[in-house]
Design a protein around this motif. Structure first.
Motif, PDB file in Angstrom:
ATOM      1  N   GLN A  27       0.843  -1.191   0.000  1.00  0.00           N
ATOM      2  CA  GLN A  27       0.000   0.000   0.000  1.00  0.00           C
ATOM      3  C   GLN A  27       0.878   1.240   0.000  1.00  0.00           C
ATOM      4  OE1 GLN A  27      -3.221  -0.394  -0.166  1.00  0.00           O
ATOM      5  NE2 GLN A  27      -4.068   1.633   0.202  1.00  0.00           N
ATOM      6  N   VAL A  28       0.559   2.160  -0.876  1.00  0.00           N
ATOM      7  CA  VAL A  28       1.311   3.402  -0.974  1.00  0.00           C
ATOM      8  C   VAL A  28       0.359   4.555  -0.704  1.00  0.00           C
ATOM      9  CG1 VAL A  28       2.689   4.899  -2.459  1.00  0.00           C
ATOM     10  CG2 VAL A  28       2.853   2.408  -2.691  1.00  0.00           C
ATOM     11  N   GLN A  29       0.732   5.398   0.221  1.00  0.00           N
ATOM     12  CA  GLN A  29      -0.055   6.602   0.459  1.00  0.00           C
ATOM     13  C   GLN A  29       0.673   7.803  -0.122  1.00  0.00           C
ATOM     14  OE1 GLN A  29      -0.656   6.507   4.755  1.00  0.00           O
ATOM     15  NE2 GLN A  29      -2.722   5.732   4.431  1.00  0.00           N
ATOM     16  N   LEU A  30      -0.075   8.647  -0.788  1.00  0.00           N
ATOM     17  CA  LEU A  30       0.471   9.859  -1.395  1.00  0.00           C
ATOM     18  C   LEU A  30      -0.285  11.052  -0.827  1.00  0.00           C
ATOM     19  CD1 LEU A  30       0.507   8.596  -5.098  1.00  0.00           C
ATOM     20  CD2 LEU A  30       2.447   8.644  -3.521  1.00  0.00           C
ATOM     21  N   VAL A  31       0.442  12.033  -0.347  1.00  0.00           N
ATOM     22  CA  VAL A  31      -0.180  13.208   0.249  1.00  0.00           C
ATOM     23  C   VAL A  31       0.339  14.453  -0.448  1.00  0.00           C
ATOM     24  CG1 VAL A  31      -0.543  14.543   2.346  1.00  0.00           C
ATOM     25  CG2 VAL A  31      -0.401  12.046   2.469  1.00  0.00           C
ATOM     26  N   GLU A  32      -0.590  15.169  -1.084  1.00  0.00           N
ATOM     27  CA  GLU A  32      -0.231  16.398  -1.782  1.00  0.00           C
ATOM     28  C   GLU A  32      -0.361  17.602  -0.857  1.00  0.00           C
ATOM     29  OE1 GLU A  32      -2.711  13.875  -4.779  1.00  0.00           O
ATOM     30  OE2 GLU A  32      -2.815  14.451  -2.669  1.00  0.00           O
ATOM     31  N   SER A  33       0.407  18.613  -1.156  1.00  0.00           N
ATOM     32  CA  SER A  33       0.311  19.890  -0.451  1.00  0.00           C
ATOM     33  C   SER A  33       0.820  20.989  -1.372  1.00  0.00           C
ATOM     34  CB  SER A  33       1.128  19.866   0.850  1.00  0.00           C
ATOM     35  OG  SER A  33       2.494  19.646   0.573  1.00  0.00           O
ATOM     36  N   GLY A  34       0.537  22.233  -0.987  1.00  0.00           N
ATOM     37  CA  GLY A  34       1.056  23.369  -1.731  1.00  0.00           C
ATOM     38  C   GLY A  34       0.066  24.091  -2.614  1.00  0.00           C
TER      39      GLY A  34
ATOM     40  N   ALA B  53       9.298   4.025 -11.027  1.00  0.00           N
ATOM     41  CA  ALA B  53       9.714   4.831 -12.175  1.00  0.00           C
ATOM     42  C   ALA B  53       8.644   5.843 -12.587  1.00  0.00           C
ATOM     43  CB  ALA B  53      10.054   3.925 -13.352  1.00  0.00           C
ATOM     44  N   VAL B  54       7.408   5.380 -12.634  1.00  0.00           N
ATOM     45  CA  VAL B  54       6.335   6.215 -13.167  1.00  0.00           C
ATOM     46  C   VAL B  54       5.601   6.908 -12.020  1.00  0.00           C
ATOM     47  CG1 VAL B  54       4.287   6.291 -14.615  1.00  0.00           C
ATOM     48  CG2 VAL B  54       6.101   4.643 -15.112  1.00  0.00           C
ATOM     49  N   MET B  55       5.870   8.174 -11.875  1.00  0.00           N
ATOM     50  CA  MET B  55       5.203   9.011 -10.877  1.00  0.00           C
ATOM     51  C   MET B  55       4.999  10.378 -11.465  1.00  0.00           C
ATOM     52  SD  MET B  55       6.833   8.332  -7.108  1.00  0.00           S
ATOM     53  CE  MET B  55       5.468   9.213  -6.337  1.00  0.00           C
ATOM     54  N   GLY B  56       3.897  11.000 -11.072  1.00  0.00           N
ATOM     55  CA  GLY B  56       3.698  12.328 -11.602  1.00  0.00           C
ATOM     56  C   GLY B  56       2.437  12.984 -11.129  1.00  0.00           C
TER      57      GLY B  56
ATOM     58  N   TYR C   4      -5.266  19.036  -8.293  1.00  0.00           N
ATOM     59  CA  TYR C   4      -4.038  18.386  -8.751  1.00  0.00           C
ATOM     60  C   TYR C   4      -3.782  17.135  -7.913  1.00  0.00           C
ATOM     61  CZ  TYR C   4      -2.924  22.233 -11.860  1.00  0.00           C
ATOM     62  OH  TYR C   4      -2.948  23.145 -12.898  1.00  0.00           O
ATOM     63  N   TYR C   5      -3.568  16.036  -8.616  1.00  0.00           N
ATOM     64  CA  TYR C   5      -3.389  14.746  -7.956  1.00  0.00           C
ATOM     65  C   TYR C   5      -1.994  14.187  -8.229  1.00  0.00           C
ATOM     66  CZ  TYR C   5      -8.493  14.708  -7.709  1.00  0.00           C
ATOM     67  OH  TYR C   5      -9.811  15.016  -7.455  1.00  0.00           O
ATOM     68  N   CYS C   6      -1.424  13.614  -7.201  1.00  0.00           N
ATOM     69  CA  CYS C   6      -0.181  12.884  -7.348  1.00  0.00           C
ATOM     70  C   CYS C   6      -0.515  11.434  -7.676  1.00  0.00           C
ATOM     71  CB  CYS C   6       0.618  12.970  -6.047  1.00  0.00           C
ATOM     72  SG  CYS C   6       2.236  12.186  -6.107  1.00  0.00           S
ATOM     73  N   HIS C   7       0.268  10.811  -8.525  1.00  0.00           N
ATOM     74  CA  HIS C   7      -0.001   9.453  -8.981  1.00  0.00           C
ATOM     75  C   HIS C   7       1.283   8.642  -9.000  1.00  0.00           C
ATOM     76  CE1 HIS C   7      -0.371   6.455 -12.344  1.00  0.00           C
ATOM     77  NE2 HIS C   7      -1.426   6.139 -11.609  1.00  0.00           N
ATOM     78  N   ALA C   8       1.165   7.392  -8.596  1.00  0.00           N
ATOM     79  CA  ALA C   8       2.292   6.461  -8.658  1.00  0.00           C
ATOM     80  C   ALA C   8       1.827   5.170  -9.318  1.00  0.00           C
ATOM     81  CB  ALA C   8       2.834   6.181  -7.262  1.00  0.00           C
ATOM     82  N   ASP C   9       2.567   4.727 -10.300  1.00  0.00           N
ATOM     83  CA  ASP C   9       2.244   3.497 -11.028  1.00  0.00           C
ATOM     84  C   ASP C   9       3.264   2.426 -10.674  1.00  0.00           C
ATOM     85  OD1 ASP C   9       1.724   1.462 -12.794  1.00  0.00           O
ATOM     86  OD2 ASP C   9       1.748   2.720 -14.593  1.00  0.00           O
ATOM     87  N   LEU C  10       2.813   1.420  -9.932  1.00  0.00           N
ATOM     88  CA  LEU C  10       3.707   0.344  -9.535  1.00  0.00           C
ATOM     89  C   LEU C  10       3.544  -0.882 -10.412  1.00  0.00           C
ATOM     90  CD1 LEU C  10       3.695   2.260  -7.023  1.00  0.00           C
ATOM     91  CD2 LEU C  10       4.070   0.211  -5.649  1.00  0.00           C
TER      92      LEU C  10
ATOM     93  N   ASP D 111      -1.862   0.978  -9.115  1.00  0.00           N
ATOM     94  CA  ASP D 111      -1.495   2.379  -9.114  1.00  0.00           C
ATOM     95  C   ASP D 111      -2.235   3.094  -7.991  1.00  0.00           C
ATOM     96  OD1 ASP D 111      -3.520   3.854 -11.788  1.00  0.00           O
ATOM     97  OD2 ASP D 111      -3.936   2.234 -10.361  1.00  0.00           O
ATOM     98  N   TYR D 112      -1.651   4.199  -7.560  1.00  0.00           N
ATOM     99  CA  TYR D 112      -2.132   4.898  -6.383  1.00  0.00           C
ATOM    100  C   TYR D 112      -2.297   6.383  -6.668  1.00  0.00           C
ATOM    101  CZ  TYR D 112      -0.780   0.593  -4.073  1.00  0.00           C
ATOM    102  OH  TYR D 112      -0.668  -0.728  -3.705  1.00  0.00           O
TER     103      TYR D 112
END
Length: 115
Positions: free
Chosen positions: A1-8, A32-35, A93-99, A103-104
């Motif tokens: 499980q990956v948690q992503l927390v955006e701010s700013g 590798a794939v994050m954005g 705006y969402y942060c994304h990670a592809d494992l 994906d998260y």
């Protein structure tokens, strides 16, 4: 499980700048794939900028020359520097990670650009 927390995110006038941050709960060295993606009201979610395999980047034509994506693997962070903001950049705006196996997504951060 990956948690992503955006701010700013926040409210900024046209022409201004914001820096978004995405904090991951796990090491991102092997991801590798994050954005970043964004979703404007009434529109579909769209790619803004991302790292791809081989550490290259994809950047949407609409933000090229204005937005820059970067990452700090040691801090488990991905950033989006946004300059020369326009009202049409408004959205969540969402942060994304592809494992690959999954994906998260983060919860998103609101960016509002006033004219």
């Amino acid at each position: 499980q990956v948690q992503l927390v955006e701010s700013g995110g926040g409210l900024v006038q046209a022409g201004g700048s914001l820096r978004l941050s995405c904090a991951a709960s796990v090491s991102i060295v092997s991801i590798a794939v994050m954005g970043w993606y964004r979703q404007a009201p009434g529109k579909q979610r769209e790619l803004v900028a991302r790292f791809t395999s081989g550490r290259s980047t994809n950047v949407a034509d609409s933000v090229k020359g204005r937005f820059t994506i970067s990452r700090d693997n040691a801090k488990k962070m991905v950033y989006l520097q946004m300059n020369s903001l326009k009202p049409e950049d408004t959205g969540v705006y969402y942060c994304h990670a592809d494992l690959q196996v999954a994906d998260y997504w983060g919860q998103g951060t609101q960016v509002t650009v006033s004219s």
